[in-house]
Design an enzyme around this catalytic site. Structure first.
Site, PDB file in Angstrom:
ATOM      1  N   GLU A 122      -4.545   7.375  -5.218  1.00 41.19           N
ATOM      2  CA  GLU A 122      -4.702   6.689  -6.580  1.00 41.19           C
ATOM      3  C   GLU A 122      -5.855   6.935  -7.214  1.00 41.19           C
ATOM      4  OE1 GLU A 122      -4.047   2.341  -5.805  1.00 41.19           O
ATOM      5  OE2 GLU A 122      -1.791   2.447  -5.208  1.00 41.19           O
ATOM      6  N   ARG A 160       0.831  -1.134   0.026  1.00 40.91           N
ATOM      7  CA  ARG A 160      -0.165  -0.015   0.055  1.00 40.91           C
ATOM      8  C   ARG A 160       0.808   1.217   0.000  1.00 40.91           C
ATOM      9  NH1 ARG A 160      -3.252  -2.893  -1.743  1.00 40.91           N
ATOM     10  NH2 ARG A 160      -5.451  -3.078  -0.879  1.00 40.91           N
ATOM     11  N   GLY A 209       0.103  -5.275  -9.505  1.00 41.85           N
ATOM     12  CA  GLY A 209       0.460  -6.376  -9.044  1.00 41.85           C
ATOM     13  C   GLY A 209      -0.302  -7.718  -8.914  1.00 41.85           C
ATOM     14  N   HIS A 219      -0.617  -0.042  -9.936  1.00 40.83           N
ATOM     15  CA  HIS A 219      -1.063  -0.826  -8.687  1.00 40.83           C
ATOM     16  C   HIS A 219      -1.796  -2.219  -9.715  1.00 40.83           C
ATOM     17  CE1 HIS A 219      -3.045  -0.890  -4.669  1.00 40.83           C
ATOM     18  NE2 HIS A 219      -2.685  -2.193  -5.126  1.00 40.83           N
TER      19      HIS A 219
END
Length: 315
Positions: free
Chosen positions: A264, A235, A285, A283
């Site tokens: 974000e 995070r 992953g 973001h």
């Protein structure tokens, strides 16, 4: 003739869900909020459809959304990070919060290693140089990972996969996790200060909580081994981003790879965009072909489990 009973609604804060998950939810009407819906859009849909469950893919779920839903019984995260859900507000309203724990662990661990290797081997830098016509063989030296120390903050399903790959690379693997009772074979549990000062690569795999927000800041970066690599696939709020920029500029960090950010989507323009030794991804992953299915099925299973438990409790 008896009228058809309307199906209860499950609201998905996205435009899609894996077909396998939709099949599991065949007893419900599934309503999609669209790509990256706003809070107001989600509130309006909750007021209209009164969902019994929300599957959270994008955005946050706060008390305003919960109150608009009225009949909401469970909020199920399409993934493992439930910090986007106001858990205190949910508890006050008797709403269960569940996560699809481990559903995207393999995808995130692989992406963490993609960033580690990209940093250690200067992949993006050399790619840009080659595109510009340069041949840097005589001047470039990458970081060899064998024999170096990999420090993991968090040793859950993702952290353990990252650790296993580190051991396969011949690295010394250490970890900090206050909830881990023992380390897997070949690893050592250490305190955070020891991890910072000893690690050539630090990789974050812990949830974001009020207690660890900006745990990486000017004070902690000063305790890092000079020239270390930092990777964050957890995070963004774990890192003080201004302090990270200073650490990269000063050479305290050799390179960093980030897949999550304090805000974000990341704003544009953003100071990160001009930093050569900083590798960025949006973001993603945990976004892979297999993880998409696993997270969908996991979030649907949690909805069914909670609603089933509550139905049985009232019989």
């Amino acid at each position: 003739m008896q009228a058809n009973k309307q199906k209860p609604v499950v609201l998905v804060t996205a435009a899609d869900l894996a077909p396998q998950a939709l099949e599991m939810l065949s007893g419900f009407e599934v309503v999609f909020a669209g790509k990256q819906p706003t809070e107001d859009e989600v509130v309006a849909l909750c007021a209209m459809h009164k969902p019994v469950a929300i599957i959270v893919r994008y955005g946050k779920v706060n008390a305003r959304i919960m109150d608009a839903a009225g009949q909401l019984q469970v909020i199920s995260k399409h993934g493992s990070g439930i910090d986007v859900i106001d858990q205190e507000a949910a508890a006050q309203r008797g709403i269960e919060v569940r996560a699809a724990v481990g559903a995207n662990a393999a995808a995130v661990a692989e992406h963490a290693w993609a960033l580690i290797l990209a940093c250690a081997k200067s992949v993006t830098h050399l790619h840009v140089r080659m595109r510009a016509g340069h041949w840097d063989k005589a001047t470039h030296k990458s970081v060899e990972l064998e024999g170096r120390t990999l420090g993991l903050v968090g040793l859950g399903a993702i952290g353990r996969r990252v650790a296993a790959a580190g051991l396969a690379f011949g690295m010394n693997v250490i970890a900090y996790d206050p909830f881990a009772k023992e380390a897997p074979a070949g690893m050592t549990l250490v305190e955070l200060d020891a991890l910072y000062s000893s690690s050539d690569v630090v990789s974050l795999h812990c949830p974001l909580t009020p207690e660890n927000r900006q745990m990486l800041n000017r004070h902690t970066f000063a305790r890092f081994k000079r020239g270390a690599i930092l990777v964050n696939t957890a995070r963004g709020g774990l890192i003080d981003e201004a302090a990270l920029l200073d650490a990269l500029a000063a050479g305290q960090l050799r390179c960093a790879g980030l897949d999550s950010f304090d805000v974000e989507p990341m704003s544009n323009p953003h100071p990160f965009q001009s930093v050569a030794n900083l590798i960025l991804s949006p973001h993603i992953g945990g976004v892979s072909d297999a993880a998409y299915v696993n997270m969908g099925k996991g979030s649907a299973a949690n909805v069914l489990a909670v609603l089933g438990e509550r139905t049985r409790a009232t019989v």
